[in-house]
Design a protein around this motif. Structure first.
Motif, mmCIF file in Angstrom:
data_model
loop_
_atom_site.group_PDB
_atom_site.id
_atom_site.type_symbol
_atom_site.label_atom_id
_atom_site.label_comp_id
_atom_site.label_asym_id
_atom_site.label_seq_id
_atom_site.Cartn_x
_atom_site.Cartn_y
_atom_site.Cartn_z
ATOM 1 N N VAL A 31 0.830 -1.206 0.000
ATOM 2 C CA VAL A 31 0.000 0.000 0.000
ATOM 3 C C VAL A 31 0.863 1.254 0.000
ATOM 4 C CG1 VAL A 31 -1.787 1.288 1.249
ATOM 5 C CG2 VAL A 31 -1.878 -1.223 1.172
ATOM 6 N N LEU A 32 1.788 1.329 0.926
ATOM 7 C CA LEU A 32 2.689 2.475 1.035
ATOM 8 C C LEU A 32 4.067 2.014 0.553
ATOM 9 C CD1 LEU A 32 1.254 3.501 4.447
ATOM 10 C CD2 LEU A 32 1.081 4.869 2.371
ATOM 11 N N GLU A 33 4.352 2.303 -0.703
ATOM 12 C CA GLU A 33 5.528 1.761 -1.369
ATOM 13 C C GLU A 33 6.859 2.298 -0.850
ATOM 14 O OE1 GLU A 33 5.625 -0.763 -3.388
ATOM 15 O OE2 GLU A 33 3.472 -0.976 -3.706
ATOM 16 N N GLN A 34 6.862 3.457 -0.212
ATOM 17 C CA GLN A 34 8.123 4.036 0.261
ATOM 18 C C GLN A 34 8.291 3.954 1.771
ATOM 19 O OE1 GLN A 34 7.610 7.931 -1.732
ATOM 20 N NE2 GLN A 34 9.543 7.435 -2.751
ATOM 21 N N TYR A 35 7.277 3.472 2.464
ATOM 22 C CA TYR A 35 7.293 3.498 3.928
ATOM 23 C C TYR A 35 6.779 2.182 4.500
ATOM 24 C CZ TYR A 35 7.505 8.463 2.878
ATOM 25 O OH TYR A 35 7.865 9.678 2.377
ATOM 26 N N GLY A 36 7.093 1.963 5.768
ATOM 27 C CA GLY A 36 6.513 0.851 6.493
ATOM 28 C C GLY A 36 7.023 -0.520 6.109
ATOM 29 N N PRO A 37 8.359 -0.758 6.161
ATOM 30 C CA PRO A 37 8.864 -2.081 5.799
ATOM 31 C C PRO A 37 8.415 -3.156 6.786
ATOM 32 C CG PRO A 37 10.624 -0.728 6.728
ATOM 33 C CD PRO A 37 9.422 0.157 6.591
ATOM 34 N N VAL A 38 8.035 -4.314 6.230
ATOM 35 C CA VAL A 38 7.608 -5.459 7.025
ATOM 36 C C VAL A 38 8.216 -6.731 6.439
ATOM 37 C CG1 VAL A 38 5.456 -4.393 7.806
ATOM 38 C CG2 VAL A 38 5.466 -5.711 5.706
ATOM 39 N N ALA A 39 8.250 -7.770 7.257
ATOM 40 C CA ALA A 39 8.799 -9.062 6.834
ATOM 41 C C ALA A 39 7.677 -10.091 6.771
ATOM 42 C CB ALA A 39 9.864 -9.523 7.823
ATOM 43 N N PRO A 40 7.812 -11.088 5.896
ATOM 44 C CA PRO A 40 6.823 -12.168 5.874
ATOM 45 C C PRO A 40 6.955 -13.019 7.144
ATOM 46 C CG PRO A 40 8.596 -12.592 4.309
ATOM 47 C CD PRO A 40 8.853 -11.241 4.893
ATOM 48 N N VAL A 41 5.804 -13.495 7.634
ATOM 49 C CA VAL A 41 5.782 -14.280 8.867
ATOM 50 C C VAL A 41 4.809 -15.439 8.702
ATOM 51 C CG1 VAL A 41 5.123 -14.232 11.321
ATOM 52 C CG2 VAL A 41 6.309 -12.275 10.317
ATOM 53 N N GLU A 42 5.212 -16.628 9.155
ATOM 54 C CA GLU A 42 4.285 -17.753 9.228
ATOM 55 C C GLU A 42 3.597 -17.650 10.578
ATOM 56 O OE1 GLU A 42 5.477 -21.717 8.131
ATOM 57 O OE2 GLU A 42 7.053 -20.905 6.840
ATOM 58 N N SER A 43 2.427 -17.063 10.591
ATOM 59 C CA SER A 43 1.730 -16.761 11.837
ATOM 60 C C SER A 43 0.895 -17.939 12.317
ATOM 61 C CB SER A 43 0.819 -15.547 11.619
ATOM 62 O OG SER A 43 0.066 -15.288 12.784
ATOM 63 N N ASP A 44 0.876 -18.147 13.630
ATOM 64 C CA ASP A 44 0.016 -19.140 14.265
ATOM 65 C C ASP A 44 -1.304 -18.517 14.721
ATOM 66 O OD1 ASP A 44 1.861 -21.250 13.998
ATOM 67 O OD2 ASP A 44 2.939 -20.570 15.786
ATOM 68 N N MET A 45 -1.486 -17.242 14.428
ATOM 69 C CA MET A 45 -2.693 -16.523 14.809
ATOM 70 C C MET A 45 -3.322 -15.965 13.538
ATOM 71 S SD MET A 45 -3.073 -13.174 17.260
ATOM 72 C CE MET A 45 -2.924 -13.976 18.837
ATOM 73 N N PRO A 46 -4.149 -16.765 12.870
ATOM 74 C CA PRO A 46 -4.732 -16.289 11.614
ATOM 75 C C PRO A 46 -5.673 -15.100 11.840
ATOM 76 C CG PRO A 46 -5.703 -18.390 12.257
ATOM 77 C CD PRO A 46 -4.611 -18.100 13.240
ATOM 78 N N ILE A 47 -5.709 -14.247 10.844
ATOM 79 C CA ILE A 47 -6.634 -13.111 10.885
ATOM 80 C C ILE A 47 -7.965 -13.612 10.331
ATOM 81 C CG2 ILE A 47 -7.119 -10.792 10.013
ATOM 82 C CD1 ILE A 47 -4.030 -10.453 9.798
ATOM 83 N N PRO A 48 -9.025 -13.547 11.129
ATOM 84 C CA PRO A 48 -10.314 -14.066 10.664
ATOM 85 C C PRO A 48 -10.819 -13.326 9.426
ATOM 86 C CG PRO A 48 -10.407 -13.476 13.004
ATOM 87 C CD PRO A 48 -9.098 -12.982 12.461
ATOM 88 N N GLU A 49 -11.471 -14.057 8.552
ATOM 89 C CA GLU A 49 -12.078 -13.433 7.378
ATOM 90 C C GLU A 49 -13.089 -12.395 7.858
ATOM 91 O OE1 GLU A 49 -14.716 -14.694 3.525
ATOM 92 O OE2 GLU A 49 -13.289 -16.152 4.343
ATOM 93 N N GLY A 50 -13.072 -11.239 7.226
ATOM 94 C CA GLY A 50 -13.987 -10.164 7.594
ATOM 95 C C GLY A 50 -13.485 -9.291 8.731
ATOM 96 N N ALA A 51 -12.287 -9.580 9.263
ATOM 97 C CA ALA A 51 -11.744 -8.762 10.352
ATOM 98 C C ALA A 51 -11.586 -7.320 9.887
ATOM 99 C CB ALA A 51 -10.398 -9.315 10.812
ATOM 100 N N GLU A 52 -11.882 -6.411 10.786
ATOM 101 C CA GLU A 52 -11.708 -4.984 10.517
ATOM 102 C C GLU A 52 -10.863 -4.385 11.621
ATOM 103 O OE1 GLU A 52 -14.245 -0.902 9.656
ATOM 104 O OE2 GLU A 52 -15.300 -2.798 9.833
ATOM 105 N N PHE A 53 -9.919 -3.554 11.219
ATOM 106 C CA PHE A 53 -9.028 -2.922 12.179
ATOM 107 C C PHE A 53 -9.316 -1.424 12.239
ATOM 108 C CE2 PHE A 53 -6.804 -6.740 10.858
ATOM 109 C CZ PHE A 53 -6.384 -7.254 12.068
ATOM 110 N N LYS A 54 -9.466 -0.937 13.454
ATOM 111 C CA LYS A 54 -9.565 0.493 13.735
ATOM 112 C C LYS A 54 -8.547 0.752 14.838
ATOM 113 C CE LYS A 54 -14.322 1.642 12.588
ATOM 114 N NZ LYS A 54 -15.542 2.232 13.156
ATOM 115 N N VAL A 55 -7.399 1.290 14.445
ATOM 116 C CA VAL A 55 -6.273 1.390 15.363
ATOM 117 C C VAL A 55 -5.770 2.825 15.440
ATOM 118 C CG1 VAL A 55 -3.934 0.565 15.838
ATOM 119 C CG2 VAL A 55 -5.618 -0.990 14.871
ATOM 120 N N ALA A 56 -5.588 3.284 16.683
ATOM 121 C CA ALA A 56 -5.008 4.607 16.924
ATOM 122 C C ALA A 56 -3.609 4.419 17.501
ATOM 123 C CB ALA A 56 -5.872 5.395 17.897
ATOM 124 N N PHE A 57 -2.680 5.171 16.970
ATOM 125 C CA PHE A 57 -1.308 5.182 17.467
ATOM 126 C C PHE A 57 -1.103 6.461 18.255
ATOM 127 C CE2 PHE A 57 -1.353 2.452 13.833
ATOM 128 C CZ PHE A 57 -0.444 1.446 14.116
#
Length: 181
Positions: A31-57
């Motif tokens: 989404v943000l091509e110049q910012y916010g680097p992340v790494a791939p992870v094999e997660s044991d906590m799947p994100i449920p289908e239809g999950a919505e995030f509303k997050v304040a930093f």
């Protein structure tokens, strides 16, 4: 003799640098091509289908002159990592509430340069990228008053709230959680 050996070994242990971080797997986007680097992870906590995030930093720590604010970059990371994980962008809602010394990271180009010996505010482009994807960047009006910041001195897209406390309370009433990182 044992005390001398223990002290010597302790000094050697302190002199050896800790293992360096390997950031080679971290990339930006999608989404943000110049910012916010992340790494791939094999997660044991799947994100449920239809999950919505509303997050304040919450941001109080200011960046060093000429550097990106770490928490603004964290908001970009949050968006990129969840988009990569398959969460639709319209289900990722973010807000960044800024107060304290970090207030100056939201200054427009001229005012930032004036206050920082002519330096460029590299956060302006990041703010534009975040707000362009629907992230709200909100400044605490009480901190703004303490730092002599008025609305006309802010980078494009930054909103002014009565206070950071007010912004967080209103965001929480709209379903946002506060990210502790």
């Amino acid at each position: 003799m044992l005390k001398l050996l223990t002290a010597t070994m302790g000094a050697i242990a302190l002199a050896v640098p800790a293992a360096a971080q390997d950031m080679s797997a971290f990339t930006t986007g999608p989404v943000l091509e110049q910012y916010g680097p992340v790494a791939p992870v094999e997660s044991d906590m799947p994100i449920p289908e239809g999950a919505e995030f509303k997050v304040a930093f919450d941001v109080a720590a200011g960046a060093e002159t000429g550097k990106l604010n770490r928490t603004l970059e964290s908001a970009a990371r949050f968006i990129n990592m969840h988009a990569r994980a398959g969460v639709p962008l319209e289900k990722i809602n973010g807000a960044v509430v800024v107060h304290g010394k970090a207030s100056e990271d939201l200054l427009g180009e001229q005012e930032y340069a004036k206050r920082r010996d002519g330096s460029e505010n590299v956060n302006i482009a990041l703010i534009g990228a975040l707000t362009g994807k629907g992230v709200r960047v909100i400044l605490c009006g009480q901190s703004a008053a303490a730092y002599g910041i008025t609305n006309d001195l802010l980078a494009p897209g930054v909103e002014m709230a009565l206070s950071a406390m007010t912004a967080h309370a209103l965001l929480q009433q709209n379903g946002y959680t506060v990210n502790p990182f």
